[in-house]
Write an enzyme that holds these catalytic residues in place. Structure first.
Site, mmCIF file in Angstrom:
data_model
loop_
_atom_site.group_PDB
_atom_site.id
_atom_site.type_symbol
_atom_site.label_atom_id
_atom_site.label_comp_id
_atom_site.label_asym_id
_atom_site.label_seq_id
_atom_site.Cartn_x
_atom_site.Cartn_y
_atom_site.Cartn_z
ATOM 1 N N ARG A 39 -13.299 44.685 24.344
ATOM 2 C CA ARG A 39 -12.408 43.555 24.645
ATOM 3 C C ARG A 39 -11.316 43.986 25.623
ATOM 4 N NH1 ARG A 39 -12.388 39.258 20.681
ATOM 5 N NH2 ARG A 39 -10.622 38.354 21.759
ATOM 6 N N ASN A 82 3.979 43.254 19.228
ATOM 7 C CA ASN A 82 3.106 42.165 18.790
ATOM 8 C C ASN A 82 1.985 42.647 17.875
ATOM 9 O OD1 ASN A 82 1.482 39.531 19.166
ATOM 10 N ND2 ASN A 82 0.117 41.113 20.002
ATOM 11 N N ILE A 85 -1.761 43.566 11.780
ATOM 12 C CA ILE A 85 -3.028 43.412 11.063
ATOM 13 C C ILE A 85 -2.780 42.668 9.751
ATOM 14 C CG2 ILE A 85 -4.045 45.521 12.017
ATOM 15 C CD1 ILE A 85 -3.348 46.896 9.302
ATOM 16 N N GLY A 143 -1.069 35.715 -1.528
ATOM 17 C CA GLY A 143 -2.075 36.685 -1.073
ATOM 18 C C GLY A 143 -1.613 37.602 0.042
ATOM 19 N N GLN A 144 -0.302 37.625 0.309
ATOM 20 C CA GLN A 144 0.181 38.437 1.439
ATOM 21 C C GLN A 144 1.460 39.209 1.112
ATOM 22 O OE1 GLN A 144 0.472 35.903 5.032
ATOM 23 N NE2 GLN A 144 -1.170 37.209 5.805
ATOM 24 N N TYR A 147 1.853 41.796 3.987
ATOM 25 C CA TYR A 147 2.132 41.211 5.313
ATOM 26 C C TYR A 147 3.496 40.508 5.321
ATOM 27 C CZ TYR A 147 1.020 38.493 9.571
ATOM 28 O OH TYR A 147 1.012 37.931 10.826
ATOM 29 N N PRO A 177 5.909 33.139 14.597
ATOM 30 C CA PRO A 177 4.834 32.162 14.807
ATOM 31 C C PRO A 177 4.355 31.573 13.486
ATOM 32 C CG PRO A 177 4.306 34.289 15.833
ATOM 33 C CD PRO A 177 5.462 34.505 14.894
ATOM 34 N N TYR A 179 0.828 29.248 12.145
ATOM 35 C CA TYR A 179 -0.616 29.518 12.207
ATOM 36 C C TYR A 179 -1.134 29.177 13.611
ATOM 37 C CZ TYR A 179 -0.873 30.696 7.313
ATOM 38 O OH TYR A 179 -0.709 31.354 6.112
ATOM 39 N N ILE A 180 -1.613 30.220 14.291
ATOM 40 C CA ILE A 180 -2.035 30.116 15.693
ATOM 41 C C ILE A 180 -3.549 30.323 15.754
ATOM 42 C CG2 ILE A 180 -1.645 31.027 18.034
ATOM 43 C CD1 ILE A 180 0.912 29.848 16.647
HETATM 44 N N1 CAA Z 1 -0.847 28.597 -4.051
HETATM 45 C C1 CAA Z 1 -1.203 28.603 -5.356
HETATM 46 N N2 CAA Z 1 -2.379 29.037 -5.791
HETATM 47 C C2 CAA Z 1 -3.250 29.466 -4.890
HETATM 48 C C3 CAA Z 1 -2.962 29.503 -3.512
HETATM 49 C C4 CAA Z 1 -1.710 29.039 -3.113
HETATM 50 N N3 CAA Z 1 -1.336 29.011 -1.832
HETATM 51 N N4 CAA Z 1 -4.015 30.005 -2.847
HETATM 52 C C5 CAA Z 1 -4.950 30.281 -3.791
HETATM 53 N N5 CAA Z 1 -4.483 29.938 -5.009
HETATM 54 C C6 CAA Z 1 -5.170 30.068 -6.294
HETATM 55 C C7 CAA Z 1 -6.565 29.487 -6.210
HETATM 56 O O1 CAA Z 1 -6.507 28.092 -6.445
HETATM 57 C C8 CAA Z 1 -7.256 30.239 -7.319
HETATM 58 O O2 CAA Z 1 -6.885 29.695 -8.556
HETATM 59 P P1 CAA Z 1 -7.957 29.598 -9.762
HETATM 60 O O3 CAA Z 1 -8.376 31.011 -10.034
HETATM 61 O O4 CAA Z 1 -7.165 28.961 -10.849
HETATM 62 O O5 CAA Z 1 -9.052 28.740 -9.200
HETATM 63 C C9 CAA Z 1 -6.630 31.619 -7.270
HETATM 64 O O6 CAA Z 1 -5.389 31.439 -6.584
HETATM 65 C C10 CAA Z 1 -7.478 32.611 -6.502
HETATM 66 O O7 CAA Z 1 -7.693 32.070 -5.181
HETATM 67 P P2 CAA Z 1 -8.916 32.505 -4.311
HETATM 68 O O8 CAA Z 1 -10.190 32.084 -4.949
HETATM 69 O O9 CAA Z 1 -8.678 32.055 -2.907
HETATM 70 O O10 CAA Z 1 -8.802 34.082 -4.459
HETATM 71 P P3 CAA Z 1 -9.420 35.180 -3.589
HETATM 72 O O11 CAA Z 1 -9.106 36.457 -4.245
HETATM 73 O O12 CAA Z 1 -10.826 34.861 -3.235
HETATM 74 O O13 CAA Z 1 -8.575 35.054 -2.211
HETATM 75 C C11 CAA Z 1 -6.715 35.114 -0.801
HETATM 76 C C12 CAA Z 1 -7.199 35.144 -2.245
HETATM 77 C C13 CAA Z 1 -7.244 36.359 -0.077
HETATM 78 C C14 CAA Z 1 -5.212 35.183 -0.848
HETATM 79 C C15 CAA Z 1 -7.216 33.854 -0.095
HETATM 80 O O14 CAA Z 1 -6.788 32.725 -0.808
HETATM 81 C C16 CAA Z 1 -6.670 33.753 1.308
HETATM 82 O O15 CAA Z 1 -7.167 34.366 2.239
HETATM 83 N N6 CAA Z 1 -5.579 32.972 1.503
HETATM 84 C C17 CAA Z 1 -4.962 32.795 2.809
HETATM 85 C C18 CAA Z 1 -3.873 33.787 3.022
HETATM 86 C C19 CAA Z 1 -3.241 33.500 4.347
HETATM 87 O O16 CAA Z 1 -2.709 32.417 4.614
HETATM 88 N N7 CAA Z 1 -3.255 34.477 5.232
HETATM 89 C C20 CAA Z 1 -2.709 34.264 6.535
HETATM 90 C C21 CAA Z 1 -3.513 35.043 7.519
HETATM 91 S S1 CAA Z 1 -3.059 34.644 9.188
HETATM 92 C C22 CAA Z 1 -1.564 35.332 9.381
HETATM 93 O O17 CAA Z 1 -1.058 36.030 8.553
HETATM 94 C C23 CAA Z 1 -0.868 35.047 10.685
HETATM 95 C C24 CAA Z 1 0.470 34.525 10.469
HETATM 96 O O18 CAA Z 1 1.436 35.245 10.699
HETATM 97 C C25 CAA Z 1 0.664 33.129 10.024
#
Ligand code: CAA
Length: 240
Positions: A39, A82, A85, A143-144, A147, A177, A179-180
């Site tokens: 890339r 910038n 991960i 989940g972060q 991060y 930022p 979500y991009i």
């Molecule tokens: N609030 C409350 N509960 C939530 C939730 C939330 N936001 N997200 C998930 N849950 C709950 C689910 O409903 C689930 O509940 P049950 O077990 O009762 O059904 C439980 O949490 C587990 O959720 P998952 O099945 O999704 O669990 P997983 O282990 O498979 O995945 C995760 C968890 C990895 C966090 C996944 O949900 C995910 O990837 N979430 C997105 C995280 C995100 O937004 N990352 C941003 C990346 S981009 C970035 O970071 C750039 C930037 O700067 C903006």
């Protein structure tokens, strides 16, 4: 004389758009990248911007890399931290490695890079540092913990370093930022992403160019009174 800028993670996604925006603003740009040679090569072929490979989480590599850029392109006037991960996972599933690696690259990278170029900027009495934070560092995100902590740290780092640079003409600002439309966001499970987009008032993901526009503004010659600030570019998803 044209300003020399380093953009970390500058060959893909938001970083690519930033590299291009700074080049369009008349700067000589060095785009750093960590691993994706293919890339990076395609990026240089397409844009004419030189790409430099090193790991921003490695202190010595940042010293060497910045020295190489200075020798080949000139003293560094502008730094855009910038590179970043994700290693998403709930607290129950997140490993110590997932925590460490995100802190090392996302937050450690800012320190390592600033340490390499900040002294020169101060002694030459001009510099621009822009750190890319995140909405998730401001608001948290399920989940972060790694991060969000690193990005939140970037916002604190920005405000502290801004105070140290102000008198010497070095501004330090952050962009948060939302979500991009990048590979990083595309890695979020589709059903989860759909729910996130539904909460963005503008009704869509942002574009990398919309972040780059903010960076170009903060790096401009006449932006010298803007320092220690955070510019949120998130489609209205988080307002405060
Ligand atoms: N609030 C409350 N509960 C939530 C939730 C939330 N936001 N997200 C998930 N849950 C709950 C689910 O409903 C689930 O509940 P049950 O077990 O009762 O059904 C439980 O949490 C587990 O959720 P998952 O099945 O999704 O669990 P997983 O282990 O498979 O995945 C995760 C968890 C990895 C966090 C996944 O949900 C995910 O990837 N979430 C997105 C995280 C995100 O937004 N990352 C941003 C990346 S981009 C970035 O970071 C750039 C930037 O700067 C903006």
């Amino acid at each position: 004389m044209a300003r020399v800028a380093i953009v970390t993670g500058g060959t893909r996604g938001i970083g690519e758009a930033i590299s291009l925006a700074l080049k369009d603003a008349g700067m000589i740009v060095a785009a750093n990248y960590a691993g994706n040679e293919e890339r990076a090569k395609a990026f240089t072929d397409r844009t004419g911007i030189k790409a430099y490979k090193w790991d921003v989480g490695d202190f010595a590599a940042c010293q060497d890399g910045c020295q190489r850029v200075a020798e080949e392109l000139g003293e560094v006037d502008v730094l855009v931290n910038n590179a970043g991960i994700t290693r998403d996972g709930t607290m129950l599933k997140m490993s110590h490695d997932d925590w460490d690696e995100v802190m090392r690259v996302n937050l450690g990278g800012c320190f390592n890079m600033a340490k390499a170029v900040f002294p020169g900027m101060r002694s030459r009495k001009w510099g621009r540092i822009v750190n890319i934070g995140s909405i998730n560092g401001q608001a948290g995100q399920y989940g972060q913990v790694n991060y969000a902590a690193a990005k939140s740290g970037i916002h604190g780092f920005t405000k502290a370093l801004a105070q140290e640079g102000a008198r010497a003409g070095v501004t330090v600002n952050a962009i948060a930022p939302g979500y991009i439309d990048t590979d990083m966001v595309a890695a979020v499970p589709a059903d989860v992403l759909e729910k996130i987009v539904a909460k963005i008032p503008v009704g869509r993901l942002g574009k990398a160019e919309e972040i780059a526009r903010g960076v170009a503004f903060l790096c401009a010659e006449d932006a010298g009174f803007v320092t220690g600030s955070t510019l949120s570019i998130n489609g209205g998803q988080h307002m405060y």
